[in-house]
Design a protein around this motif. Structure first.
Motif, PDB file in Angstrom:
ATOM      1  N   HIS A 516     -27.117 -21.141 -28.774  1.00 49.49           N
ATOM      2  CA  HIS A 516     -25.856 -21.123 -28.749  1.00 49.49           C
ATOM      3  C   HIS A 516     -25.101 -21.448 -27.416  1.00 49.49           C
ATOM      4  CE1 HIS A 516     -25.707 -18.679 -32.755  1.00 49.49           C
ATOM      5  NE2 HIS A 516     -26.717 -18.019 -32.244  1.00 49.49           N
ATOM      6  N   GLU A 518     -22.265 -21.622 -26.466  1.00 48.11           N
ATOM      7  CA  GLU A 518     -21.240 -20.328 -26.159  1.00 48.11           C
ATOM      8  C   GLU A 518     -21.318 -19.282 -27.250  1.00 48.11           C
ATOM      9  OE1 GLU A 518     -19.895 -22.601 -28.736  1.00 48.11           O
ATOM     10  OE2 GLU A 518     -19.132 -23.510 -27.020  1.00 48.11           O
ATOM     11  N   ILE A 519     -21.206 -17.912 -26.789  1.00 51.95           N
ATOM     12  CA  ILE A 519     -21.189 -17.015 -28.061  1.00 51.95           C
ATOM     13  C   ILE A 519     -19.927 -17.054 -28.832  1.00 51.95           C
ATOM     14  CG2 ILE A 519     -21.576 -14.614 -28.489  1.00 51.95           C
ATOM     15  CD1 ILE A 519     -23.297 -14.344 -26.168  1.00 51.95           C
ATOM     16  N   PRO A 523     -18.283 -13.049 -35.011  1.00 52.07           N
ATOM     17  CA  PRO A 523     -19.938 -12.906 -35.080  1.00 52.07           C
ATOM     18  C   PRO A 523     -20.102 -13.621 -36.541  1.00 52.07           C
ATOM     19  CG  PRO A 523     -18.832 -10.723 -34.488  1.00 52.07           C
ATOM     20  CD  PRO A 523     -17.568 -11.943 -34.592  1.00 52.07           C
ATOM     21  N   MET A 526     -21.447 -16.758 -35.503  1.00 52.85           N
ATOM     22  CA  MET A 526     -22.628 -16.801 -34.914  1.00 52.85           C
ATOM     23  C   MET A 526     -23.726 -16.996 -36.202  1.00 52.85           C
ATOM     24  SD  MET A 526     -23.765 -14.651 -31.711  1.00 52.85           S
ATOM     25  CE  MET A 526     -23.135 -13.051 -32.719  1.00 52.85           C
ATOM     26  N   ASN A 530     -27.067 -19.256 -37.026  1.00 51.18           N
ATOM     27  CA  ASN A 530     -28.328 -18.724 -37.207  1.00 51.18           C
ATOM     28  C   ASN A 530     -28.840 -19.047 -38.374  1.00 51.18           C
ATOM     29  OD1 ASN A 530     -27.864 -17.686 -34.603  1.00 51.18           O
ATOM     30  ND2 ASN A 530     -27.751 -15.491 -35.460  1.00 51.18           N
ATOM     31  N   HIS A 548     -28.816 -16.722 -26.598  1.00 56.43           N
ATOM     32  CA  HIS A 548     -27.459 -16.461 -26.461  1.00 56.43           C
ATOM     33  C   HIS A 548     -27.244 -16.555 -24.858  1.00 56.43           C
ATOM     34  CE1 HIS A 548     -28.695 -14.253 -30.149  1.00 56.43           C
ATOM     35  NE2 HIS A 548     -27.345 -14.526 -30.409  1.00 56.43           N
ATOM     36  N   VAL A 550     -26.038 -15.609 -21.487  1.00 56.86           N
ATOM     37  CA  VAL A 550     -25.377 -14.448 -20.836  1.00 56.86           C
ATOM     38  C   VAL A 550     -25.617 -14.542 -19.192  1.00 56.86           C
ATOM     39  CG1 VAL A 550     -25.531 -12.822 -22.682  1.00 56.86           C
ATOM     40  CG2 VAL A 550     -27.459 -12.953 -20.826  1.00 56.86           C
ATOM     41  N   ILE A 560     -23.855  -7.478 -23.865  1.00 56.46           N
ATOM     42  CA  ILE A 560     -23.723  -8.380 -24.722  1.00 56.46           C
ATOM     43  C   ILE A 560     -24.613  -8.505 -25.547  1.00 56.46           C
ATOM     44  CG2 ILE A 560     -23.382 -10.970 -25.153  1.00 56.46           C
ATOM     45  CD1 ILE A 560     -21.745 -11.028 -22.534  1.00 56.46           C
ATOM     46  N   ILE A 564     -24.864  -7.591 -29.783  1.00 57.69           N
ATOM     47  CA  ILE A 564     -25.385  -8.528 -30.716  1.00 57.69           C
ATOM     48  C   ILE A 564     -26.443  -8.166 -31.622  1.00 57.69           C
ATOM     49  CG2 ILE A 564     -26.588 -10.780 -30.842  1.00 57.69           C
ATOM     50  CD1 ILE A 564     -25.093 -11.778 -28.305  1.00 57.69           C
ATOM     51  N   LEU A 589     -17.508  -9.364 -25.051  1.00 56.30           N
ATOM     52  CA  LEU A 589     -17.830 -10.798 -24.309  1.00 56.30           C
ATOM     53  C   LEU A 589     -16.860 -10.838 -23.092  1.00 56.30           C
ATOM     54  CD1 LEU A 589     -17.846 -12.883 -27.633  1.00 56.30           C
ATOM     55  CD2 LEU A 589     -19.613 -12.125 -26.143  1.00 56.30           C
TER      56      LEU A 589
END
Length: 692
Positions: A516, A518-519, A523, A526, A530, A548, A550, A560, A564, A589
């Protein structure tokens, strides 16, 4: 030859003579071009056993809900129980549904949108209505819920429910999108209103979602009521026995092969630790200072909605890339500087216009550039209502603008970290491996920025591909086919993809790693990313690995990742991200919160978990479905030899060129044929064969 033709004719008649009265034989699996897992037969058997087919297919992401729905559509068409079909789905999934139904089931569907309506009117006149012209249609929920799509639909929907129903089969993909939004009070959205209007006029309904429960009983029961108002009522807890009759729910973790081994590999969630440069950390702090200054000086609640939207979007775009940040910041500044004095207090009409602009940003888009344009328009609308800048605020914005103009043409700590990861995993020691990776981003601007950086580091040519919602569909299919081909046959190793493409492609055959860039603040987005590799057909023994980005300093990165993993555990329980959890995730975030607090909905979560435990007869049903399929194959003599004879005879009678048998060293025992250039309706046989 006459005897062979006679046998082929008899077989064709027998295979085409399926009746609604015969529930012993399953025809759809033999009329489809898919490799079917036994568990995918369960919804099919249940559907044909129901007088009115109302099913909630709530399988885990990547278990093949589209395939299960296609099997049901095919079987019910063959049995003459269904003629008209409407698929409601997000805009980004329309083309996938059309291609899946055409390539895997030979069923033609028309995508109905504004362009399709214009084309139909040119061909058939101003009063032509697509909902009466085409028997099988696909439409975006967000296009159909308002405007011309809704008006055309209302023209053909009866004022009262008719018997028989006006239409046959309604399929709602990502069905959790049509549940009422839940805050302090449940509120029906435009999507809910559309589903409530349509549902009574369809004889059969299939609702598909990996997350049927959003943690609120009123939303879940509203979804069940839309599906079957005879069995369920809103705000009334569903009876387990009745729920078992309509709900199909399987998790990857519980599916095993005949030897007891897991059918699906494990999902690994890993941090991609990024050490921000001094300049990047300073800019992040400058943005926070600007946001706090605006919020502290403005106590006017009437502008709070727009202000929060602007500030959240600026944070999102900065986390994505300097290039993405520059365009949004520029529109915000230009709008503010175009005004010399504070605006008047917004009226109720102004407020509705702004809320509509912000709501449009949350709509589903099949093109990432359309999403960015909607965001810019909403930023402009919200910024136009803000007070004028103070001198200190002007200095802060000028600093941000100067940095973004320079940084937009350079690499960042995030891109440098991704390049190092690629050097270690995809091209170790300068030698290309067979590993592949998908790098996902929300924004087209960020995608182009990252592409330029990759090319500058030697990741270019046929090793790097891009896919986004605005691509020509033929070009998109070429990219997908190359990425799905074995590494020894296709050199591509890196795929840059936008979210507009994340819901419409399957890329699991030879790729088990994803980054990712950016996250996402949402969600559910996201999870859609996935699901491109964590799905049916994934071959990696070690499982899929999702990275991810971070911050490596402090505890924020750990916070974070903990959030997740908590969301991932909720997904396993079939719980979608609800209005209580979603804002908390954004706060994690942005560093304003350390933990997700699920205490307010703990009771609802326990109710949702029970959904995964109610179906104790699942394995027995799967065995019975497999037996039914084997009986069909035996009774109808559906052997490869008899099918080949029927195909060869049909081609000869239609004066089509014959199949050409070829040899493959990889499959020495297999009968492999190369398809010639067919003409007429036979040409459709070539569709989808770009993907090996």
């Amino acid at each position: 030859e006459i005897k062979e033709a006679a046998q082929a004719f008899i077989d064709a008649v027998r295979w085409g003579a399926a009746t609604n009265a015969d529930r012993m034989h399953l025809q759809a699996p033999f009329r489809s071009g898919v490799s079917i897992q036994d568990f995918q037969l369960d919804p099919l058997v249940r559907a044909i056993d129901m007088s009115r087919t109302n099913l909630l297919i709530a399988d885990d992401v990547g278990l093949g809900k589209t395939i299960e729905a296609g099997l049901i559509v095919q079987e019910m068409i063959v049995r003459h129980r269904v003629r008209t079909v409407l698929v409601l789905c997000p805009a980004s999934l329309q083309e996938k549904w059309r291609m899946e139904m055409q390539e895997k089931f030979g069923l033609s569907f028309e995508i109905i949108d504004a362009e399709a309506v214009r084309l139909l009117r040119r061909e058939q006149g101003l009063h032509a209505n697509p909902w009466t012209v085409f028997p099988r249609t696909i439409a975006s929920i967000d296009w159909l819920k308002q405007g011309e799509g809704l008006r055309l639909l209302k023209d053909v929907i009866p004022h009262e429910v008719t018997h028989p129903r006006k239409f046959d089969l309604l399929i709602v993909d990502e069905a959790h999108n049509v549940t009422p939004s839940v805050g302090k009070y449940p509120v029906e959205t435009q999507r809910t209103t559309l589903a409530r209007m349509l549902a009574p006029h369809f004889q059969h309904k299939l609702f598909l979602t990996a997350t049927p429960h959003n943690g609120f009983t009123e939303s879940f029961t509203a979804l069940l009521e839309l599906l079957d108002d005879q069995r369920f009522a809103r705000n009334v807890l569903p009876d387990d026995r009745k729920l078992k009759q309509v709900m199909v729910r399987r998790l990857k973790s519980e599916l095993r092969d005949k030897d007891g081994a897991p059918l699906y590999p494990k999902r690994n969630l890993e941090p991609l630790s990024i050490t921000l440069s001094t300049d990047e950390r300073d800019i992040a702090n400058t943005l926070e200072t600007y946001i706090k200054t605006r919020e502290m000086a403005d106590k006017d609640g009437s502008r709070r909605t727009g202000r929060r939207f602007i500030h959240q979007l600026l944070r999102k775009r900065l986390a994505s890339s300097p290039a993405a940040f520059r365009s949004t910041l520029g529109r915000h500044i230009d709008t503010l500087e175009g005004r010399t004095q504070p605006t008047r207090a917004p009226s109720k009409i102004d407020d509705r216009i702004l809320r509509r602009k912000i709501e449009q940003v949350r709509d589903d888009y099949s093109d990432a550039e359309d999403l960015e344009q909607a965001e810019l328009e909403a930023v402009q609308e919200a910024s136009s209502r803000e007070r004028a800048l103070s001198q200190d605020e002007q200095k802060l914005l000028e600093k941000l603008r100067h940095w973004s103009n320079v940084a937009a043409n350079q690499s960042s700590s995030t891109s440098d970290t991704i390049i190092k990861w690629l050097d270690d995993n995809i091209r170790p020691g300068g030698v290309w491996s067979d590993e592949r990776v998908i790098i996902f981003t929300e924004y087209r601007t960020t995608q182009v920025w990252m592409q330029e950086i990759l090319v500058g580091h030697g990741y270019s040519g046929d090793r790097l591909s891009m896919i986004h919602g605005g691509m020509d569909k033929d070009e998109r299919e070429k990219v997908k086919a190359a990425f799905q081909a074995p590494p020894e046959k296709a050199p591509v190793r890196i795929l840059l993809a936008t979210d507009a493409a994340s819901e419409g492609i399957d890329l699991q055959k030879h790729c088990s790693k994803m980054i990712h860039l950016e996250i996402p603040y949402n969600p559910n987005v996201m999870e859609q990313r996935n699901g491109r590799i964590d799905r049916h057909g994934q071959k990696s023994k070690s499982g899929v690995t999702i990275y991810h980005p971070v911050d490596a300093s402090g505890e924020r990165g750990e916070d974070i990742m903990r959030a997740i993993r908590k969301l991932d555990a909720a997904r396993n329980d079939g719980i979608s991200v609800n209005p209580i959890i979603a804002p908390q995730f954004v706060d994690v975030l942005d560093g304003r919160r350390k933990e997700l607090d699920t205490t307010p909905i703990a009771h609802e979560i326990e109710n949702a978990k029970k959904l995964n435990r109610i179906d104790t007869e699942f394995h027995e049903r799967v065995l019975r479905a497999r037996e039914k399929l084997d009986e069909t194959k035996l009774d109808l003599e559906l052997t490869p030899e008899r099918i080949e004879t029927a195909v060869v005879t049909a081609l000869r009678l239609q004066e089509q060129p014959p199949l050409r048998e070829v040899h493959s060293e990889n499959h020495p025992r297999a009968r492999i044929f190369q398809l010639p250039n067919f003409t007429g309706s036979w040409a459709k046989c070539l569709d989808g064969l770009q993907d090996p």
